[in-house]
Write a protein that holds these residues in place. Structure first.
Motif: not given
Ligand SMILES: NC(=O)c1ccc[n+]([C@@H]2O[C@H](COP(=O)([O-])OP(=O)(O)OC[C@H]3O[C@@H](n4cnc5c(N)ncnc54)[C@H](OP(=O)(O)O)[C@@H]3O)[C@@H](O)[C@H]2O)c1
Ligand SMILES: NC(=O)c1ccc[n+]([C@@H]2O[C@H](COP(=O)([O-])OP(=O)(O)OC[C@H]3O[C@@H](n4cnc5c(N)ncnc54)[C@H](OP(=O)(O)O)[C@@H]3O)[C@@H](O)[C@H]2O)c1
Lengths: 307, 307
Positions: A243-244, A247, A197, B268-271, A251, A254, B264-265, A201
């Protein structure tokens, strides 16, 4: 000097990209299986697999591939493993073992597990080995040598089936470890997913600057940046799915990373050289540890050519 | 087939670590200079430099080293270059060129510049080439081949002196580009300093987790993490000095990076797989560009051995 009898009679590979084709090559080289039947989503890949002689038989559907196989390894991106399990379920032979190679394990257990019929063993696996390339041409038989393969069998799985799959991975060169799926996902979040990730980025950041041109970024990339571009050239579908599906662990890592970068940023802002020096000294030890256990080369610059 | 006449009669190297010793080896191999005189801070390094035959003469002080030299290259960490310039100033020969190899250029111009006497040329330089190792044993003659060396002469420098130093770097294999010091610092902040800071951060983060053991981090590092550990094994003194002296550009790039990682975070959080997929597709192009211009190898995994 005849080889020992194969561990499995018939291996079905569903998906034959970097990982699937490396398994095919390694299993053949070691005589680990009697025969290999393979399938992939596209006609083009199936044709290429046949041309490369990676399988004894290439078929059009996953359902057809698993007929009569005693080992099935799903080598597709993580996000479609559930659908593949659903498709193959009615066609699995009793006593067969179903496995996969997905980089996330919690979601594999959740998505594939419910489809696996009674009398079929389910032993998810993840070989921690790869390159930035994809597809059947990218694989090679030595990919797994001295790398770790992590098995995450759900509780109550037949131990003999787990041991046999472990023996298969050892035969093709890997070290094997068993873990709970959620712990696997936490470990890989830090050793693989967060690094990817971050690499994705920073490569994106460099590409969007107005003050530094793309040509400058490319020319002066040997200062460190180019290392990140290798990782950030990995397959977008595979990494989207990771990443999906992982998660929460990503997170979590991160969050830790952000706290640490805030501390170093503060040290830079304050000109606090001692904090920087101390941190940079500590991180060296980790590199030494990795080289010592044979998980990377001590050669300068990864042994990358200087000509 | 005699070699062309040397470009400089006498090269003085102040500091003979990875970079200084690579210059010594390359200059000798190419006949770029008539003779080399070297010095280093410690008795141990001076002794080793003599043992390795890296210089025709090894002396105890920087002041002694520069006597009669027509090219002086300061190869110490950035933070001490100002003090070195002050020490050597009274001993510099008229018409000599003073240069350096520091990874930051604005601070070099500010710290060394005022000490350079009238009649001596001052042409700061930065070869964008290196490895994670330090010291006189780590250098090699090919280090600069096909890498870029950036010159940042202050306005009004003698053009012949700049051209001659450019010819020296070309002779030992480098491509040469000229830039304003502040622009150099911005470019390197993104192609080198930010990548190093991020690598140092994530290696520290991994080392401090309670939920994942150090042994797990090491064993499963082939998933991507080990690449970062190479960079984070670089010399702590060198990197402390870089972050302290290039603070503004590094903080600027860190700000951009933080914005991008927040985006990007959120994905990921929102799928939000589409945003991830699109980003990961875009970053691949950068890798291709770097390989195309010969700044990295197309070999999978940097050509790292798989045995
Ligand atoms: N690459 C690595 O470094 C690495 C390391 C360890 C584990 N893994 C895991 O290994 C798995 C495969 O990765 P890979 O690198 O081998 O990928 P790859 O080279 O892109 O190959 C993927 C294979 O899956 C097939 N496929 C894709 N979507 C499919 C679908 N919807 N239905 C059926 N088949 C489909 C593809 O067929 P087509 O060619 O016809 O599209 C291809 O044969 C992933 O789960 C990944 O997480 C990868
Ligand atoms: N490493 C890279 O990848 C790279 C790439 C491009 C540019 N650079 C730049 O090149 C310079 C040198 O880096 P390097 O990697 O060659 O470092 P290195 O291998 O650690 O060598 C540094 C040399 O400087 C000497 N030195 C250190 N402190 C000194 C002081 N206070 N007074 C006098 N001499 C001193 C050291 O002597 P002792 O051995 O006696 O301590 C040693 O000979 C740095 O400015 C760095 O920014 C490095």
């Amino acid at each position: 000097m005849s080889k020992p009898a194969p561990l499995y009679n018939r291996l079905a590979l569903i998906g034959v990209g970097l990982i699937g084709s490396s398994i095919a090559r390694a299993a053949k080289a070691q005589g680990a299986v009697g025969s290999i039947v393979a399938t992939a989503r596209s006609e083009a890949t199936r044709k290429r697999v046949a041309e490369l002689g990676l399988a004894d038989q290439v078929v059009e559907t996953a359902a057809a591939a698993v007929e009569g196989a005693d080992l099935v390894i799903v080598c597709t991106p993580v996000g479609v493993c559930g659908a593949v399990a659903k498709e193959i379920a009615p066609h699995l032979a009793p006593g067969a073992t179903v496995s996969d190679v997905g980089s996330v394990k919690g979601s594999i257990v959740r998505d594939m597990g419910p489809h696996i019929p009674q009398g079929v063993h389910f032993v998810p696996a993840h070989p921690v080995a790869g390159t930035e390339y994809s597809g059947p041409d990218a694989g090679f038989a030595e990919l797994f040598v001295n790398r770790w393969c992590i098995l995450t069998p759900p509780p109550g799985q037949n131990q003999a089936a787990v041991d046999k799959l472990a023996a298969f991975w050892k035969l093709i060169g890997a070290n094997v470890e068993t873990m709970a799926p959620d712990h696997h996902d936490l470990v890989l979040a830090v050793t693989s997913h967060l690094p990817h990730l971050i690499a994705y980025t920073i490569v994106g950041t460099a590409d969007e600057l107005e003050t530094v041109t793309r040509s400058e970024v490319l020319k002066f990339s040997a200062g460190g940046f180019r290392d990140f571009t290798r990782i950030a050239a990995s397959d977008p579908t595979m990494w989207r799915d990771i990443f999906v599906t992982n998660k929460d662990a990503v997170l979590e890592m991160l969050g830790r990373f952000n706290e640490d970068i805030a501390l170093l940023t503060k040290a830079i802002r304050n000109g606090d050289g001692d904090t920087l020096f101390e941190h940079f000294t500590r991180t060296r030890a980790i590199r030494k540890g990795i080289v010592q256990i044979g998980q990377d080369s001590p050669a300068p610059d990864f042994g990358r050519g200087h000509q």
